[in-house]
Design a protein around this motif. Structure first.
Motif, PDB file in Angstrom:
ATOM      1  N   TRP A   8    -107.175 -65.790 -42.077  1.00 31.33           N
ATOM      2  CA  TRP A   8    -106.995 -65.212 -40.746  1.00 31.33           C
ATOM      3  C   TRP A   8    -105.526 -65.243 -40.363  1.00 31.33           C
ATOM      4  O   TRP A   8    -104.723 -65.980 -40.944  1.00 31.33           O
ATOM      5  CB  TRP A   8    -107.821 -65.959 -39.692  1.00 31.33           C
TER       6      TRP A   8
ATOM      7  N   VAL B  42    -102.939 -64.362 -36.635  1.00 29.54           N
ATOM      8  CA  VAL B  42    -102.821 -63.825 -35.269  1.00 29.54           C
ATOM      9  C   VAL B  42    -101.482 -63.112 -35.188  1.00 29.54           C
ATOM     10  O   VAL B  42    -100.448 -63.729 -34.961  1.00 29.54           O
ATOM     11  CB  VAL B  42    -102.906 -64.946 -34.205  1.00 29.54           C
ATOM     12  N   PRO B  43    -101.473 -61.801 -35.438  1.00 33.08           N
ATOM     13  CA  PRO B  43    -100.188 -61.108 -35.441  1.00 33.08           C
ATOM     14  C   PRO B  43     -99.553 -61.006 -34.061  1.00 33.08           C
ATOM     15  O   PRO B  43     -98.384 -60.683 -33.959  1.00 33.08           O
ATOM     16  CB  PRO B  43    -100.536 -59.725 -35.993  1.00 33.08           C
TER      17      PRO B  43
ATOM     18  N   PHE C 289     -98.629 -64.986 -40.920  1.00 34.38           N
ATOM     19  CA  PHE C 289     -98.902 -66.383 -41.194  1.00 34.38           C
ATOM     20  C   PHE C 289    -100.341 -66.547 -41.690  1.00 34.38           C
ATOM     21  O   PHE C 289    -101.212 -66.993 -40.964  1.00 34.38           O
ATOM     22  CB  PHE C 289     -98.702 -67.221 -39.927  1.00 34.38           C
TER      23      PHE C 289
ATOM     24  N   GLU D   7     -95.848 -71.783 -53.047  1.00 32.69           N
ATOM     25  CA  GLU D   7     -95.328 -72.569 -51.934  1.00 32.69           C
ATOM     26  C   GLU D   7     -93.816 -72.590 -52.020  1.00 32.69           C
ATOM     27  O   GLU D   7     -93.252 -73.085 -53.002  1.00 32.69           O
ATOM     28  CB  GLU D   7     -95.897 -73.996 -52.012  1.00 32.69           C
TER      29      GLU D   7
ATOM     30  N   ASP E 225    -103.163 -68.007 -29.396  1.00 30.78           N
ATOM     31  CA  ASP E 225    -102.256 -68.419 -30.466  1.00 30.78           C
ATOM     32  C   ASP E 225    -102.871 -69.454 -31.400  1.00 30.78           C
ATOM     33  O   ASP E 225    -102.447 -69.617 -32.530  1.00 30.78           O
ATOM     34  CB  ASP E 225    -100.978 -69.010 -29.871  1.00 30.78           C
ATOM     35  N   GLY E 226    -103.854 -70.189 -30.894  1.00 27.44           N
ATOM     36  CA  GLY E 226    -104.467 -71.220 -31.734  1.00 27.44           C
ATOM     37  C   GLY E 226    -105.246 -70.630 -32.883  1.00 27.44           C
ATOM     38  O   GLY E 226    -105.457 -71.288 -33.899  1.00 27.44           O
TER      39      GLY E 226
ATOM     40  N   TYR F 278    -106.022 -74.639 -52.316  1.00 22.39           N
ATOM     41  CA  TYR F 278    -106.929 -74.559 -51.169  1.00 22.39           C
ATOM     42  C   TYR F 278    -108.326 -75.059 -51.504  1.00 22.39           C
ATOM     43  O   TYR F 278    -108.885 -75.875 -50.791  1.00 22.39           O
ATOM     44  CB  TYR F 278    -107.004 -73.117 -50.646  1.00 22.39           C
TER      45      TYR F 278
ATOM     46  N   LEU G 165     -92.482 -66.848 -47.048  1.00 17.86           N
ATOM     47  CA  LEU G 165     -93.935 -66.867 -46.969  1.00 17.86           C
ATOM     48  C   LEU G 165     -94.530 -66.465 -48.316  1.00 17.86           C
ATOM     49  O   LEU G 165     -93.891 -65.756 -49.091  1.00 17.86           O
ATOM     50  CB  LEU G 165     -94.405 -65.910 -45.872  1.00 17.86           C
TER      51      LEU G 165
ATOM     52  N   ARG H 292     -99.629 -74.231 -53.521  1.00 14.60           N
ATOM     53  CA  ARG H 292    -100.444 -74.958 -52.561  1.00 14.60           C
ATOM     54  C   ARG H 292    -101.911 -74.669 -52.878  1.00 14.60           C
ATOM     55  O   ARG H 292    -102.333 -73.509 -52.854  1.00 14.60           O
ATOM     56  CB  ARG H 292    -100.107 -74.465 -51.150  1.00 14.60           C
TER      57      ARG H 292
ATOM     58  N   GLU I 273    -103.580 -67.957 -42.950  1.00 15.30           N
ATOM     59  CA  GLU I 273    -104.008 -69.349 -42.810  1.00 15.30           C
ATOM     60  C   GLU I 273    -105.507 -69.445 -43.031  1.00 15.30           C
ATOM     61  O   GLU I 273    -106.242 -68.465 -42.893  1.00 15.30           O
ATOM     62  CB  GLU I 273    -103.653 -69.856 -41.411  1.00 15.30           C
TER      63      GLU I 273
END
Lengths: 183, 385
Positions: free
Chosen positions: B165, B167-168, B151, B119, B195-196, B106, B124, B104, B153
């Motif tokens: 970043w 968000v664990p 995750f 990917e 979560d966003g 970026y 992951l 993937r 991102e």
């Protein structure tokens, strides 16, 4: 089915009165309501979502019908509306009153009733991700596009939602400890 | 698929069967509401025109009268191929990394090196790589720490570093960074985050600038340190540094997304033009797109160059900003077409609809990617004049 509604006082063209819109609503209205119901969790918001999405579809009907898939358009619109805070404002405009039913009582077994209840406890966005994944069966990439968020957000929202749902149902009821990264 | 996921499928399918049925009057209801809303908008537009004339201002309607959006029948003529229209923007590469894994992309780190992660739908990514597309060689930059970065991102490179970043959980987000030259990744910032997570991230000099989904623009030194809020950015989002604006992608009150933007270096502000009756306006740095009862439109932030939005019929592709994609039926197969809302130019991407989702230019995205004839094609939107 008749187009219904008020009399046309503006000399609408033949295209503007396309009977295929009425046919689409007649054929797909129930399916959209089913989708709206699992998305919103109650019949009133489901009806509201469907109605508003169809008004938007109606406004773009000629082009959407020719170039794209009207149902996909309506469903994407519904998902996006679901995430917005417009429903309370428009509730009073709802044109029909769907019957209240104890839906969870009609689900076949206890686990599914518990899961349905647990879904109601999810934040709106997490619920949308779960519905798009497991009802609409979209990939995370597609969900990200529909909801206008990143794929990472979809994954993290899904993971959190699944963790909450896992906590909400008993250990013996089909709840694994890890989620397969199937998407 | 896990048992829980199977149970969810059953539950949702079962619940859907309990949904109410559509009333026979639904079509009429929708039709009536559509006309009422359209008539109301026309009345509002007519009133606005009078006000504009009486006030003697340049406000509002570009041509002074409400006008119907042109019907814009779907074109039967496909534009030329992207190889002809924007050849400088495309790169065709093997579809896999040298080790055979799909990837993937970026961004380009330089004119020949891509920032990529492997990917694989079943797992992951394990690491971030620098993929030299001329030499066909991929170099590992850093491992992605699995224990905390579930995750990863928003991968972005700048200032000699790569960052992302995650968000664990527990309401805290983390920004990670590693040297592009290679080396371990470490957390450079942690802060409360829903979560966003982060909705935009960029490098500005020796600092990372980012905004969070619930609102707020912050900076932190590239190598880590104290997170500082950007002055006046408490409820704003990063649009394109040094521009920040509000409301962001999660606009819920019907305000134009990025309707108001501000250059935090010069203090210059800009408020997007709106008309009564406009809905769901989404703006980028130059272009806004939105809806009226007559259909979708696009125009520049100052209100000029209004035209029907060529991509308005595909809500999943209605993204703010300059570029969008739509499906066009030519004489034969329907093909995806990339549209430039600013210049009106278009190009056929060379793929059919089925493979389209996932490449539509998203907010802040500068690199599109898709597979065509077994190869990875990149479209570098920064190279389109």
């Amino acid at each position: 089915m008749s187009l219904g509604g008020d009399q046309d006082d503006e000399g609408l063209t033949h295209v503007d009165r396309d009977p295929r819109f009425a046919e689409f609503v007649a054929e797909r209205g129930d399916a959209l309501l089913r989708y709206g119901y699992v998305l919103a969790g109650n019949p009133h918001d489901a009806a509201d979502l469907v109605q508003e999405a169809l008004v938007k579809l109606r406004a773009s009907w000629a082009r959407v019908r020719l170039k794209d898939n009207p149902e996909s358009y309506a469903r994407t619109t519904m998902a996006r509306l679901h995430l917005r805070a417009w429903r309370r404002r428009r509730r009073e405009q709802l044109a029909w009153d769907p019957p209240e039913r104890a839906h969870h009582d009609t689900l076949p077994d206890g686990d599914e009733q518990r899961l349905w209840h647990a879904l109601a406890g999810l934040p709106r966005r997490q619920r949308a991700v779960i519905v798009l994944r497991y009802y609409e069966q979209l990939t995370d990439e597609e969900i990200a596009r529909v909801l206008g968020v990143s794929r990472g957000t979809v994954r993290s929202q899904a993971a959190r939602a699944l963790a909450k749902l896992r906590d909400s149902v008993p250990a013996e009821s089909a709840v694994p400890t890890t989620r397969g990264e199937a998407r | 698929m896990s048992q829980l996921e199977e149970a969810l499928r059953r539950t949702l399918a079962g619940a859907a069967g309990q949904a109410p049925q559509a009333p026979a009057t639904l079509t009429g209801t929708v039709e009536a509401r559509y006309r009422r809303r359209r008539n109301r908008t026309r009345a509002m537009l007519a009133t606005a025109a009078v006000v504009a004339v009486l006030g003697g201002t340049a406000f509002a309607l570009k041509d002074g009268t409400p006008r119907a959006m042109p019907a814009a029948p779907p074109t039967a003529t496909l534009p030329p191929a992207i190889e002809k229209v924007w050849p400088q923007a495309i790169h065709d590469l093997p579809a896999t990394l040298p080790d055979g894994r799909a990837f993937r992309p970026y961004q380009f780190i330089d004119d020949r090196t891509l920032l990529v992660t492997p990917e694989d739908r079943t797992k992951l990514p394990d690491a971030v790589y620098a993929y030299d597309v001329r030499a066909g060689d991929a170099r590992k930059i850093t491992d992605l720490p699995k224990e905390t970065a579930l995750f990863p991102e928003g991968l972005v490179a700048g200032g000699g570093r790569v960052m992302w970043w995650t968000v664990p959980g527990n309401g805290r987000g983390q920004l990670w960074s590693a040297p592009l030259s290679g080396g371990p990744a470490r957390v450079v910032a942690g802060l409360p985050m829903d979560d966003g997570g982060v909705d935009a991230m960029a490098v500005a000099g020796d600092r990372i600038v980012f905004s969070v989904q619930e609102g707020g623009v912050f900076t932190v030194p590239l190598r880590g340190g104290t997170v500082k809020p950007v002055k006046g950015g408490a409820d704003s989002h990063l649009l394109a540094w040094p521009w920040i604006g509000r409301p962001g992608m999660a606009s819920a009150k019907g305000e134009p997304m990025f309707g108001t933007i501000r250059n935090v270096q010069t203090g210059e502000t800009d408020t997007a033009f709106t008309r009564p009756g406009d809905e769901s306006i989404r703006c980028g740095l130059e272009v806004c797109a939105g809806w009226t009862v007559r259909g979708g439109f696009t125009r520049l932030r100052d209100g000029s160059q209004e035209r029907p939005d060529p991509c308005a019929d595909r809500p999943q592709t209605v993204t703010p900003g300059r570029f969008c994609a739509e499906l066009v039926k030519g004489s034969g197969q329907a093909l995806e077409v990339l549209r430039d809302r600013r210049t009106g130019r278009s190009a056929v991407l060379g793929i059919a609809r089925s493979s389209m989702l996932g490449l539509v230019p998203n907010m802040g995205q500068r690199l599109m990617h898709y597979t065509v004839q077994g190869r990875m094609r990149l479209v570098d939107l920064t190279k389109i004049p």
